[in-house]
Scaffold this motif. Structure first.
Motif, PDB file in Angstrom:
ATOM      1  N   ASN A   1     -12.237  -0.351   0.994  1.00  0.00           N
ATOM      2  CA  ASN A   1     -11.576  -0.091   1.832  1.00  0.00           C
ATOM      3  C   ASN A   1     -10.985   0.377   2.277  1.00  0.00           C
ATOM      4  O   ASN A   1      -9.791   0.909   1.408  1.00  0.00           O
ATOM      5  N   ARG A   2     -10.877   1.103   3.110  1.00  0.00           N
ATOM      6  CA  ARG A   2     -10.688   2.476   3.514  1.00  0.00           C
ATOM      7  C   ARG A   2      -8.955   2.514   4.525  1.00  0.00           C
ATOM      8  O   ARG A   2      -8.427   3.385   5.392  1.00  0.00           O
TER       9      ARG A   2
ATOM     10  N   TYR B   1      -8.638  -5.528   3.383  1.00  0.00           N
ATOM     11  CA  TYR B   1     -10.114  -5.553   4.504  1.00  0.00           C
ATOM     12  C   TYR B   1     -10.712  -6.840   4.244  1.00  0.00           C
ATOM     13  O   TYR B   1     -11.482  -7.056   3.041  1.00  0.00           O
ATOM     14  N   PRO B   2     -10.533  -7.895   5.008  1.00  0.00           N
ATOM     15  CA  PRO B   2     -10.501  -7.906   6.013  1.00  0.00           C
ATOM     16  C   PRO B   2      -9.348  -8.799   5.997  1.00  0.00           C
ATOM     17  O   PRO B   2      -8.815  -9.010   5.136  1.00  0.00           O
TER      18      PRO B   2
ATOM     19  N   LEU C   1     -10.798  -7.104  -0.313  1.00  0.00           N
ATOM     20  CA  LEU C   1     -10.342  -5.562  -0.467  1.00  0.00           C
ATOM     21  C   LEU C   1      -8.915  -5.254  -0.236  1.00  0.00           C
ATOM     22  O   LEU C   1      -8.456  -6.052   0.969  1.00  0.00           O
ATOM     23  N   LYS C   2      -7.986  -5.326  -0.994  1.00  0.00           N
ATOM     24  CA  LYS C   2      -6.755  -4.643  -0.731  1.00  0.00           C
ATOM     25  C   LYS C   2      -6.731  -3.103  -0.592  1.00  0.00           C
ATOM     26  O   LYS C   2      -7.883  -2.498  -0.541  1.00  0.00           O
ATOM     27  N   PRO C   3      -5.620  -2.860  -0.216  1.00  0.00           N
ATOM     28  CA  PRO C   3      -5.603  -1.847   0.994  1.00  0.00           C
ATOM     29  C   PRO C   3      -5.721  -0.186  -0.335  1.00  0.00           C
ATOM     30  O   PRO C   3      -6.062  -0.791  -1.152  1.00  0.00           O
TER      31      PRO C   3
ATOM     32  N   ALA D   1       0.967  -1.452  -0.079  1.00  0.00           N
ATOM     33  CA  ALA D   1      -0.106   0.270  -0.289  1.00  0.00           C
ATOM     34  C   ALA D   1       0.885   1.303   0.229  1.00  0.00           C
ATOM     35  O   ALA D   1       0.310   2.247  -0.427  1.00  0.00           O
ATOM     36  N   LYS D   2       1.774   0.999   0.247  1.00  0.00           N
ATOM     37  CA  LYS D   2       3.444   2.175  -0.097  1.00  0.00           C
ATOM     38  C   LYS D   2       2.481   3.342   0.851  1.00  0.00           C
ATOM     39  O   LYS D   2       2.470   4.613   1.072  1.00  0.00           O
TER      40      LYS D   2
END
Ligand code: HEC
Ligand code: HEC
Ligand code: HEC
Ligand code: HEC
Ligand code: HEC
Length: 426
Positions: free
Chosen positions: A295-296, A301-302, A367-369, A224-225
């Protein structure tokens, strides 16, 4: 006679001064800080103690966490047995993260000492002196949990930039006098305690013995850097009523770094990570619905344990709330795959398996970042249709594991929790 009285008096005053502040707990061998009970810290850090005691860190050992306990018994064996070894004759690696003090002392009988059963207590994290990294610099092999840290057996550590002394200091004294702390404490470890290093020893990527990645929070975060430390969310500063021996002190508050470190077990925390919206358009006797989940977070998530998952339930109800239609029959993982967000481990033949025996990742639809994903639904509108409602439902365990654990786990751990929802009324 006088001498005797004076001796008793001085013993009394010594007792009064130091009575609640025992340096080391329960007459253990040696003077390792690791056996100081969290209740000792509670005498002065009561608010933090309360947060911690409800956390999964306080409940991480196989004797306290029913989910971990069930897996541990399956994979390793009896947590009350000494010299327990895995099938290859190795020390149970789980303890390096889930019962760190037992691992430091190479023990496996977790009910032998409170510090073993207590899991990740105050003194475990606060005796970290340096982070060595998730992998051994020389061999390149992973070092899990406490092996990733230099542990100080004689002193505690913290981040605030304060000098401490175990000596008594005069009442009301100010800087440059060091602050009194009943246990040896060094307050100059900001780089460690205010960064991900304080967490990554245990929360970094972890493969099973066959090389299949089980927990990937570390990898996710790097991909996610992001640069926001775990503590910004998981140890937010919270202002809570001041406590004194279990009682709220009226009108007094303290601000502390929240030690509840909430995650998947917390019905409120899971609502923070995700947003859900629904756009609908009527077309004939159908409703077209676009359900978007975002996804925040700077990790999946998860995230975490491979069996964490969530799914979308989209359903039509009548005025009385009776369900007329929904997007799946038994579970989306079976009959509406686009609505299931999960991590699938399996073997070479492509068959899903339990985490310990998996050889690879078959799919990852979590969900990815920062990912935003739209799932499309064609919804029939039966007679009486009044409400269309979309829900994101979070589960600690996947359906097949749930089925195995039925009756063995408290019902609350098996029930999906509402993470987000949206609805329209026709
Ligand atoms: C999982 C690791 C972990 C555990 C367990 C833990 N702490 Fe901490 N603690 C931290 C970290 C990390 C910080 C620094 C937070 C920051 O400043 O960002 C911290 C900060 C503190 C501070 C500094 C004051 C503040 O509010 O920032 C105190 C005091 C403290 N911890 C006491 C305790 C006590 C008492 C316990 C047990 C009841 C405990 N800690 C358990 C990791 C831990
Ligand atoms: C006699 C009271 C007392 C007891 C018992 C006590 N502390 Fe403290 N502690 C303090 C005070 C006072 C400070 C300094 C002010 C503050 O941060 O609250 C402090 C500070 C700290 C800090 C912050 C260090 C820094 O400067 O970064 C940590 C971490 C901490 N204590 C952990 C613990 C742990 C763990 C225990 C139990 C082993 C414990 N304390 C027991 C009184 C106590
Ligand atoms: C010594 C190892 C260790 C360290 C250090 C550690 N953790 Fe943990 N943490 C664990 C273990 C083990 C669990 C799982 C406990 C269980 O569910 O049985 C856990 C659970 C969690 C959870 C999940 C709670 C839930 O509801 O399932 C969160 C969030 C978390 N830790 C955050 C943090 C953060 C943030 C830090 C750094 C400040 C940290 N941890 C440091 C070992 C550690
Ligand atoms: C922007 C806020 C934020 C940051 C930064 C963040 N998290 Fe989280 N984390 C959350 C939220 C919200 C959840 C609950 C939803 C979920 O489980 O994905 C969560 C869940 C978790 C869980 C629970 C997994 C489980 O099994 O229940 C763990 C472990 C965790 N985070 C570790 C970390 C670590 C380690 C870091 C730092 C590398 C980190 N988080 C950074 C917000 C954050
Ligand atoms: C490198 C550290 C580490 C090791 C080694 C480790 N775990 Fe964990 N485990 C964690 C962390 C951190 C969590 C919680 C956050 C998450 O879900 O990633 C966790 C969570 C779990 C959970 C979910 C608990 C719950 O309440 O839902 C189970 C089950 C589990 N571990 C079993 C095991 C078993 C069995 C072993 C040994 C074969 C093991 N773990 C080894 C760090 C570790």
């Amino acid at each position: 006679m006088m001498g005797k009285i004076r001796l008793i008096l001085s013993l009394l005053s010594f007792g009064l001064l130091f009575a609640p502040f025992t340096l080391y707990a329960d007459g253990h061998e040696g003077a390792s800080v690791q056996h100081i009970k969290p209740e000792t810290c509670k005498q002065c850090h009561e608010e933090i103690y309360n947060q911690w005691s409800g956390s999964m860190h306080a409940n991480s050992s196989a004797l306290k966490d029913p989910i971990h306990g069930a897996f541990y018994k399956n994979v390793m064996g009896d947590p009350k047995k000494e010299d327990l070894r895995n099938k290859k004759g190795k020390y149970p690696v789980c303890l390096k993260c889930h019962a760190p003090v037992a691992a430091m002392e190479k023990k496996t009988k977790l009910d032998a000492k409170p510090a073993y059963a207590n899991g990740i207590s105050c003194v475990v994290c606060h005796s970290f002196k340096a982070f060595k990294g998730p992998d051994n610099a020389k061999t390149g092999k992973p070092q899990y949990g406490i092996d990733a840290y230099e542990i100080d057996k004689k002193s505690l550590h913290g981040p605030s930039g304060v000098t401490y002394t175990t000596e008594r200091v005069p009442e009301g004294s100010k800087w440059p006098t060091p602050v009194h702390h009943p246990q040896p404490m060094q307050g100059n470890k900001a780089a460690l305690f205010k960064s991900n290093d304080a967490c990554m020893g245990c929360h970094e990527k972890r493969d099973n013995s066959k090389g299949a990645p089980l927990c990937r929070t570390g990898n996710e975060y790097r991909e996610a850097k992001n640069f926001v430390a775990c503590q910004a969310c998981h140890m937010a500063i919270v202002t809570v009523p001041k406590l004194d021996k279990g009682n709220v002190v009226p009108g007094k508050f303290v601000s502390v770094a929240d030690h509840s470190m909430a995650g998947g077990h917390d019905g409120k925390m899971i609502t923070r990570g995700i947003s859900l919206t629904m756009d609908t358009k009527k077309s004939g006797d159908k409703l077209k619905a676009d359900v978007t989940v975002r996804n925040r977070l700077p990790h999946a998530y998860p995230t975490g344990a491979p069996f964490r998952n969530f799914y979308l339930k989209v359903a039509v109800y009548d005025k009385g709330g009776k369900e007329l239609w929904k997007n799946y029959k038994t579970h989306p993982i079976k009959d509406d795959k686009k609505s299931a967000f999960w991590y699938t481990l399996g073997d070479e033949t492509g068959k899903p398996t339990a985490p310990p025996v998996a050889t690879k990742v078959l799919a990852d639809t979590r969900l990815k970042p920062n990912e935003s994903r739209t799932v499309k639904y064609d919804i029939p509108l039966p007679k009486g249709a009044h409400i269309v409602r979309a829900e994101a439902l979070y589960d600690l365990l996947l359906p097949p594991i749930k089925a195995q654990m039925k009756g063995k786990l408290p019902g609350d751990l098996l029930r999906p929790k509402l993470a987000a929802s949206a609805e329209i009324r026709l």
